[in-house]
Scaffold this active site. Structure first.
Site, short mmCIF file in Angstrom:
data_model
loop_
_atom_site.label_atom_id
_atom_site.label_comp_id
_atom_site.label_asym_id
_atom_site.label_seq_id
_atom_site.Cartn_x
_atom_site.Cartn_y
_atom_site.Cartn_z
N HIS A 1 141.97 77.12 115.07
CA HIS A 1 142.23 77.46 116.46
C HIS A 1 143.53 76.82 116.97
CE1 HIS A 1 137.56 77.84 116.98
NE2 HIS A 1 138.08 78.85 116.31
N PRO A 2 144.64 76.96 116.26
CA PRO A 2 145.89 76.38 116.78
C PRO A 2 146.28 77.04 118.09
CG PRO A 2 146.35 77.84 114.94
CD PRO A 2 144.86 77.68 115.00
#
Length: 560
Positions: free
Chosen positions: A472-473
């Protein structure tokens, strides 16, 4: 191909496909969508149960790795990003989580004006068709199909929810509705047994329009800038079929290349922190120090247990059973091939005084790694657990003026003591939940972390060695009005006309949940901003905030 378009969208991912659809609704506008990858027409993408394959396949995903992470025993962490039509929505776990309502209020508090929950909720609804019908929280006429998977046929799903209730937590029938907090069924982006990526939901219908052009197999080198009296984005330089050429944008260039790609392209274009650009030998065209900073991600680990009964997916990992599952899916789009297997979940607070949930559970009726390999020889189950509101911050820095060279990525995972405390809470609270009576008929000893891991020092050592990215950058081109913000509340890059960023990189802070849903919402709302359309009516829906846990203690018995 035309060499001039009204809008050029870079990246056909969760945001880019939404924008391509919405902007091309205006028949008088010529829209170009550029994607480095190719077609998503692969059984490994379209069949939900095959989710572990595209993420680790070079053809479908950028295989980024971080620099050695100093607080994770200097491990280099895998950071795959979609490189295919649909982007990361074509390689992700298909989990549909919007985040808590207060996550978006937090965005507004960080300077993203009118991005609070009441302004965002109408765009979540606009995007969605919820299988159980619309209401003041859920949509019933949007492109994105969401449902409950195979309706929790495995009894372990219900056992997990019941154990949460026995530990003192609430049941939430719809964590994307009024109240996120609690245990309940998990939602997924699957339609008729097929992964419902933004390529399927948004792009494929729009590709029938004559004013939308989709260019695949193309690498954008940089954004072209006119640096006269008024800095303006005029187009992009692109590499396609062994040729490099320029394409002009009459109105806007929109970067939707994700939280790694978008800051990297800005930096390649000479937009960013002067010292970062200088180290890479790139001329500064526009100093913007926040580009690539504020990088955030979720970490998680697998809490694994042996199972007394032979009812888990570990019994389906042999080649014959995999063939049967795949064959049934191919012929009918039903069965175990039609689900991501994450069909129950939980959202809880790590400790008293936390205003809204900061821990998230995905339950899986198997004990296996994300690549689909068994954790041990036998039956087991696991929960993926992570601390979802990290304080640690990282960065994406260009390393070379050559666009083929991957950027330097560092998340600084677990740099903040609060984050390490959060994972200690993960271990203690999960043990309490799984040891409830609901699991007595199934639970048969701890595989990981192992019962010997008890002290804070032991937990810290385990976490450093075992946590993985939840992929989930986000937040690396954050929205706001201060000196470190990259875009304003209309998603326009500060100081440059005709250039926007629309993807998860503009989140001011990371939400408590998976990122595909809020990324799609951001693109839906940005599309109206770009088109200067009347915005969706602000919602007055009530938010469920269970404050009884805040002042003194949360339910359950684990020591805080």
């Amino acid at each position: 191909m035309m060499k001039e378009f009204d809008y050029i969208i870079v990246g056909a991912g969760s945001a880019g496909c939404v924008l391509a659809n919405r902007l091309s609704e205006d028949a008088d506008k010529q829209v170009l969508l550029i994607e480095t990858g190719g077609s998503d027409r692969s059984i490994f993408i379209q069949m939900p149960t095959a989710l572990s394959i595209p993420m680790s396949t070079e053809k479908f995903a950028w295989q980024f790795h971080t620099d050695p992470e100093p607080f994770l025993d200097n491990r280099k962490m895998h950071c795959p990003r979609g490189k295919v039509l649909g982007g990361s929505s074509s390689i992700n776990g298909m989990v549909y989580v919007r985040g808590h309502a207060r996550d978006f209020d937090e965005w507004a508090e960080h300077g993203a004006e009118n991005w609070d929950y009441q302004h965002c909720l109408p765009y979540f609804k606009k995007a969605e068709t919820w299988a159980f019908g619309g209401d003041e929280y859920r949509g019933d006429n949007g492109p994105l199909a969401t449902n409950n998977g195979n309706n929790m046929q495995n009894p372990l799903y219900s056992a997990f929810i019941e154990a949460g209730k026995e530990a003192g937590y609430d049941f939430t029938h719809d964590y994307n509705g009024r109240q996120q907090e609690g245990f309940g069924p998990m939602h997924m982006t699957v339609k008729n047994g097929v992964r419902w990526s933004t390529a399927n939901a948004y792009l494929r219908p729009a590709m029938q329009r004559e004013n939308l052009t989709v260019m695949t197999g193309a690498l954008v080198h940089k954004v072209l800038l006119d640096t006269g009296n008024e800095k303006r984005a005029t187009g992009v330089k692109v590499e396609h079929k062994n040729r490099t050429f320029e394409i002009k944008a009459k109105q806007e260039v929109i970067l939707s290349a994700g939280s790694i790609g978008s800051p990297h392209i800005l930096q390649l274009s000479g937009i960013g922190a002067p010292d970062v650009l200088a180290k890479a030998g790139i001329e500064v065209k526009h100093a913007l120090p926040g580009v690539g900073e504020n990088l955030q991600d979720h970490l998680e680990f697998y809490f694994q247990f042996k199972c007394k009964q032979p009812i888990t997916l570990n019994g389906k990992l042999n080649l014959w059973d995999k063939f049967l599952i795949g064959a049934r899916w191919f012929l009918t789009r039903k069965g175990l091939g039609a689900t991501n297997h994450f069909e129950s979940c939980g959202f809880i607070r790590s400790k008293a005084g936390v205003e809204w949930p900061d821990l998230q559970y995905h339950f899986l009726p198997a004990a296996m790694r994300y690549d689909g390999k068994a954790a041990f020889d036998g039956h087991g189950f696991q929960v993926h657990i992570g601390h979802n509101k990290p304080k640690s911050r990282g960065r994406v820095h260009v390393r070379s003026s050559d666009p083929h060279v991957h950027p330097s990525i560092l998340f600084n995972y677990l740099q903040a003591e609060e984050d390490r405390e959060g994972f200690r809470d993960c271990v203690k609270l999960t043990r309490e939940i799984i040891n409830q009576p609901a699991f007595d008929a199934y639970r048969d000893g701890e595989i990981q972390p192992g019962e010997a891991v008890q002290s804070d020092a032991q937990i810290d050592a385990f976490v450093r060695s075992a946590v993985e990215s939840a992929y989930h950058p986000s937040c690396s081109c954050r929205m706001g009005e201060d000196d470190m913000a990259v875009v304003n509340s209309e998603t326009k890059v500060h100081g440059i006309v005709g250039l926007r960023v629309v993807d998860s990189s503009i989140f001011p802070t990371i939400p408590n949940g998976n990122l595909n849903a809020p990324t799609i919402m951001v693109a839906e709302r940005a599309a109206d901003l770009i088109r200067a359309r009347q915005m969706e009516r602000v919602s007055n829906a009530e938010v469920g905030m269970d404050t009884k846990w805040n002042e003194h203690q949360r339910p359950g018995k684990a020591k805080r």
